[in-house]
Design a protein around this motif. Sequence first.
Motif, PDB file in Angstrom:
ATOM      1  N   THR A  60       0.922  -1.226   0.055  1.00  0.00           N
ATOM      2  CA  THR A  60      -0.044  -0.127  -0.044  1.00  0.00           C
ATOM      3  C   THR A  60       0.880   1.326   0.160  1.00  0.00           C
ATOM      4  OG1 THR A  60      -1.841  -1.191   1.181  1.00  0.00           O
ATOM      5  CG2 THR A  60      -1.752   1.167   1.423  1.00  0.00           C
ATOM      6  N   TYR A 104       0.960   5.361   0.272  1.00  0.00           N
ATOM      7  CA  TYR A 104       0.409   6.704   0.604  1.00  0.00           C
ATOM      8  C   TYR A 104       0.792   7.870  -0.108  1.00  0.00           C
ATOM      9  CZ  TYR A 104      -1.199   3.005   4.095  1.00  0.00           C
ATOM     10  OH  TYR A 104      -1.706   1.913   4.783  1.00  0.00           O
ATOM     11  N   PRO A 161      -1.182   6.737   6.472  1.00  0.00           N
ATOM     12  CA  PRO A 161      -2.155   7.601   6.102  1.00  0.00           C
ATOM     13  C   PRO A 161      -2.173   8.843   6.679  1.00  0.00           C
ATOM     14  CG  PRO A 161      -3.020   5.659   7.175  1.00  0.00           C
ATOM     15  CD  PRO A 161      -1.616   5.503   6.862  1.00  0.00           C
ATOM     16  N   SER A 181      -4.551   6.546  -1.097  1.00  0.00           N
ATOM     17  CA  SER A 181      -3.674   5.241  -0.953  1.00  0.00           C
ATOM     18  C   SER A 181      -4.188   4.528  -2.042  1.00  0.00           C
ATOM     19  CB  SER A 181      -3.853   4.429   0.249  1.00  0.00           C
ATOM     20  OG  SER A 181      -5.246   4.024   0.417  1.00  0.00           O
TER      21      SER A 181
END
Length: 83
Positions: A5, A7, A31, A54
Motif C-alpha cells: 500500500t 500513501y 495515511p 492510498s
Amino acid sequence: MADVTYYVALPFTIDDDGEPAAGTGEELQSPTAAMRRADTLSRQSGNIGAVAFSRTGDPAIGEFSDAIVLGQFGEVPGDLSGL
C-alpha cells in the motif's frame, strides 16, 4: 510479491487554461502522514488544494486497486477517478 500500500499527497495548481492540474505526488509512510502533508501542500503558495490517497497492489506486475481518497484539502477537482 505481496501487495503493497502506497500513501500519497498530491497538490493541485491552476494551469494556463484556468483548470485544476495535478502537481507532483509525494509518497509517505502512513495515511496520517499523507493527510498531514496534503493539508500542508494545500496551503503552499501556488497550490489551490491537495488530496491524500492510498493505492494497494503488486508492484512486481503493476496491478493496483483503485485509489482510496483519505482526505481533501482546499480546492480539488470533483472527479478524482484518474488517481
